[in-house]
Design an enzyme around this catalytic site. Structure first.
Site, PDB file in Angstrom:
ATOM      1  N   LYS A  10       0.814  -1.216   0.000  1.00 20.85           N
ATOM      2  CA  LYS A  10       0.000   0.000   0.000  1.00 20.85           C
ATOM      3  C   LYS A  10       0.848   1.267   0.000  1.00 20.85           C
ATOM      4  O   LYS A  10       0.424   2.303  -0.503  1.00 20.85           O
ATOM      5  CB  LYS A  10      -0.933   0.003   1.211  1.00 20.85           C
ATOM      6  CG  LYS A  10      -1.931  -1.150   1.229  1.00 20.85           C
ATOM      7  CD  LYS A  10      -3.090  -0.930   0.293  1.00 20.85           C
ATOM      8  CE  LYS A  10      -4.059  -2.116   0.301  1.00 20.85           C
ATOM      9  NZ  LYS A  10      -5.121  -1.966  -0.711  1.00 20.85           N
TER      10      LYS A  10
ATOM     11  N   SER B 105       1.628  -9.703  -0.575  1.00 20.21           N
ATOM     12  CA  SER B 105       1.304  -8.268  -0.544  1.00 20.21           C
ATOM     13  C   SER B 105       1.578  -7.601   0.796  1.00 20.21           C
ATOM     14  O   SER B 105       1.785  -6.397   0.860  1.00 20.21           O
ATOM     15  CB  SER B 105      -0.148  -8.043  -0.950  1.00 20.21           C
ATOM     16  OG  SER B 105      -1.018  -8.801  -0.128  1.00 20.21           O
TER      17      SER B 105
ATOM     18  N   GLU C 148      -9.327   6.149   3.021  1.00 16.54           N
ATOM     19  CA  GLU C 148     -10.140   5.147   3.701  1.00 16.54           C
ATOM     20  C   GLU C 148      -9.231   3.968   3.999  1.00 16.54           C
ATOM     21  O   GLU C 148      -8.179   3.817   3.378  1.00 16.54           O
ATOM     22  CB  GLU C 148     -11.290   4.683   2.804  1.00 16.54           C
ATOM     23  CG  GLU C 148     -10.932   3.560   1.819  1.00 16.54           C
ATOM     24  CD  GLU C 148      -9.901   3.952   0.769  1.00 16.54           C
ATOM     25  OE1 GLU C 148      -9.790   5.157   0.474  1.00 16.54           O
ATOM     26  OE2 GLU C 148      -9.196   3.052   0.249  1.00 16.54           O
TER      27      GLU C 148
END
Ligand code: PLP
Lengths: 401, 272
Positions: free
Chosen positions: A96, A383, A118
């Site tokens: 991210k 991830s 968010e």
């Protein structure tokens, strides 16, 4: 094609649509801001100074390139060679940060002092709070109260980093409502605020912007695979929530027809149960959060609640480019259940000394059930890391065994 | 007469009638099926009886991105009380002979079932004159507008304070029925004051809209604000304030009384 040519070809235009999917289904108030963002990204990505700054921060702050790691014990267990793309080793513990850093740099360039985001799993919230701390920007993160419960350590991290965590009580109190709350904030404060959306979803240009920023995962993995194995992988495997880590690792391989692209969605309690997050595998065409894609909805068009043990996959939509890759057959999408994901988390911890995020554990679970036949190897996008999930794991499994 | 004139024509007549009385049209918004089906029906009838010129009928949706807390909560409660597209169409049918009804519907509901053509047919069959699709801006709207035109359902577009001048002209050009001018940068909800910039904004919108009426909505929550906006626009849309009133009633009759009281006051102050 050389890497340079590949880069050029993706830079030609910022697409609004992927086949029939995508678009900008948002209130009129936001159109000017989406135009502004499109223009800013077109300019920034062609600006060597922007690139240089981003590259330096990717290297020195995020710790890129992340390793491509040959997981030998996992390979033995699966029966074929598996390389893990170690996004869990990126600063803040997940992919991210690639997107959050790029978008906050862009916001700074656009002169927007206030950032909103968010978060579901909290990873995107932490990444955005981190980038805002780095750049000295104000940061508000919307998070459903169910996710605040499930991902408590990340809430504390965001606060420590100076971000405000705004609890969202609507609906199932998870990611979908957090995105809606962020969009409403953006509608009201669009002149001073940039919305750092956390996945390859939302109105154009976001799906393309997020893909461009996550593409670094695939660019590195492709070069690393060629260097380590002298060949391209037979399959590239990633979990799919909104689809940002998946599209990031897929994108540089799309033109390599011989490489299969596999996305793994949240099967929740099983597709038959109706409690899942498999919007590509079991959804219908519809609009959610500003783009036309594949969504979970009823016959009236009401968006349904998703369900997943993993907060980051607990979302009833996915990015429009994935819907297009699915329709064209270029990528295939499968799902695994909560149960399988929890088992896979434990399995990878024991086999490799790596505790994966519950999201990433979905990709591992699919791999465990679907070994590669014949020669070659797989690349799987790990991830994120699983520290944030330990409490949920213990709650679901009973104890850490 | 082209099919398109049907809904748009009815809307035009309603604006003209208000104008003939020397006032802006009174355009209350309501949520179908809120707080429940029967209360919603009672509210709709109370709007007509209290002298509304046109009703904006919200169809409850799970993810209403253009709406603030009051209307969002009403969406959620209406759905929890069992409201569906059918409930909204029945509410429309109950009043459509007496007053033009413009549906407020999010695009995913337009595209569900059989798509925009089927939606337009259902809406017309229920007597709706037009529809506002708040998440279908210029650029995404063409095929839906064609389907609505073919059915005679007027597609009412929105203008925002952030809309550029060239875009505003484009939007006014494709407007059917009226142009919906969003008063402030934000979602629906009551505001303490009418924005200072609104008069200038309304003037530019009216210049571009020509013959097409311009109605202003978002943030109007008192009779005095309605009167103020009525001086600069052809229609005044009152939403959250009335939804709040409808929600305060414990029975259909109480909800009807609460909205009627506010509307009567607004009507007087618009005429003043
Ligand atoms: C570690 C990790 N992997 C995957 C995801 C899913 O998001 P995406 O599909 O955008 O990669 C998340 C989302 O929070 C995450 O934290």
């Amino acid at each position: 094609m050389s890497a340079n040519e590949r880069e050029q070809s993706t830079r030609a235009v910022i697409p609004q649509r992927f086949g029939p999917y995508g678009g900008r289904y948002v209130p009129e108030t936001l159109i000017a801001a989406l135009d502004e963002l499109t223009a800013a990204w077109e300019e920034a990505r062609d600006d060597p100074a922007f690139d240089a700054r981003q590259d330096a921060l990717r290297r020195d702050f995020i710790g890129r390139p992340t390793p491509l790691y040959l997981a030998e014990r996992l390979s033995e267990r699966v029966g074929s060679q598996v390389y893990l793309k170690r996004e869990d080793l990126a600063h803040t513990g997940a992919h991210k940060i690639n997107n959050a850093l790029g978008q906050t740099l862009l916001a700074q360039r656009m002169g927007k002092p206030r950032i909103i985001a968010e978060t579901g799993a909290g990873q995107h919230g932490v990444a955005t709070a981190t980038a805002c701390a780095l750049l000295g920007l104000e940061c508000v993160v919307y998070m459903g109260t169910e996710d605040i419960r499930r991902q408590a350590p990340n809430v504390e991290r965001m606060r420590l980093l100076g971000a405000e965590v705004a609890p969202v009580e609507a609906g199932a109190r998870t990611l979908k409502e957090a995105v809606s709350a962020a969009i409403r904030d953006w509608v009201a404060n669009v002149e001073t605020t940039h919305y750092v959306i956390g996945s390859a979803v939302g109105p154009a240009p976001y799906p393309a912007l997020v893909r461009d920023l996550q593409r670094v995962i695939g660019e590195e993995a492709r070069a690393q695979a060629l260097a380590a194995a002298g060949a391209l992988p037979r399959r590239v495997i990633a979990c799919v929530g909104g689809g940002s880590n998946a599209i990031g690792i897929f994108a540089p391989f799309v033109e390599d027809a011989e490489v299969a692209l596999v996305g793994v969605e949240a099967g929740g309690d099983g597709i038959e149960s109706g409690r899942h997050g498999a919007s590509l595998g079991a959804g219908q065409t519809g609009v959610l959060h500003g783009s036309l894609s594949s969504v979970l909805a009823d016959e009236d068009g009401q968006i349904l609640e998703a369900h997943s043990v993993s907060a980051g996959l607990d979302y009833p939509g996915s990015g429009p480019e994935h819907a297009h890759l699915r329709d064209t057959g270029r990528a295939r999408y499968f799902s695994v259940t909560d149960e399988q994901a929890l088992q896979a988390l434990r399995e990878l911890a024991r086999l490799e000394g790596i505790i994966p995020a519950l999201e990433s554990s979905h990709a591992i679970a699919w791999l465990l059930e679907n070994p590669l036949e014949g020669d070659g190897f797989d690349v799987l996008c790990l991830s994120g890391r699983g520290d944030k999930d330990l409490a949920e794991y213990v709650r679901r499994v009973g104890e850490s065994r | 007469m082209s099919a398109q004139a049907d809904g748009a024509g009815r809307i035009a007549t309603a604006f003209a009638a208000a104008k003939a009385e020397g006032r802006a049209a009174l355009m209350p918004y309501m949520m179908a099926g809120y707080p429940d089906r029967d209360s919603g029906l009672a509210v709709a009838r109370a709007y007509v009886d209290a002298g509304a010129d046109l009703i904006e009928l919200g169809i409850p949706f799970s993810d209403p991105l253009a709406d603030g807390p009051t209307i969002h909560a009403a969406d959620t409660q209406a759905l929890a009380a069992g409201a569906t597209l059918r409930t909204a169409l029945e509410t429309c049918e109950a009043i459509a002979e007496r007053i033009p009804v413009v549906l407020m519907v999010y695009v995913n509901m337009v595209l569900a079932h059989g798509g925009a053509e089927q939606f337009a047919r259902l809406a017309r069959a229920a007597g709706a004159a037009g529809a506002i699709v708040p998440d279908l801006p210029l650029g995404e709207d063409e095929s839906v507008r064609e389907a609505f035109d073919a059915a005679g359902l007027a597609m009412v577009p929105l203008l925002a304070p952030t809309t550029s001048a060239p875009r505003r002209a484009e939007i006014c050009k494709v407007a059917r029925g009226f142009v919906y001018l969003v008063s402030t940068v934000g979602t629906t909800g009551e505001r303490a004051e009418v924005p200072a910039a609104l008069a200038a904004l309304a003037a530019t919108a009216k210049a571009d809209a020509g013959e097409t009426p311009v109605a202003v909505g978002f943030g109007i929550g008192t009779a005095a604000q309605a009167a103020e906006v009525g001086k600069i626009a052809d229609g005044v849309i009152i939403g959250s304030r009335l939804v709040r009133a409808a929600g305060e009633g414990a029975t259909p009759a109480e909800s009807a009384d609460a909205v009627a009281e506010f509307l009567a006051e607004a009507r007087v102050s618009l005429a003043g």
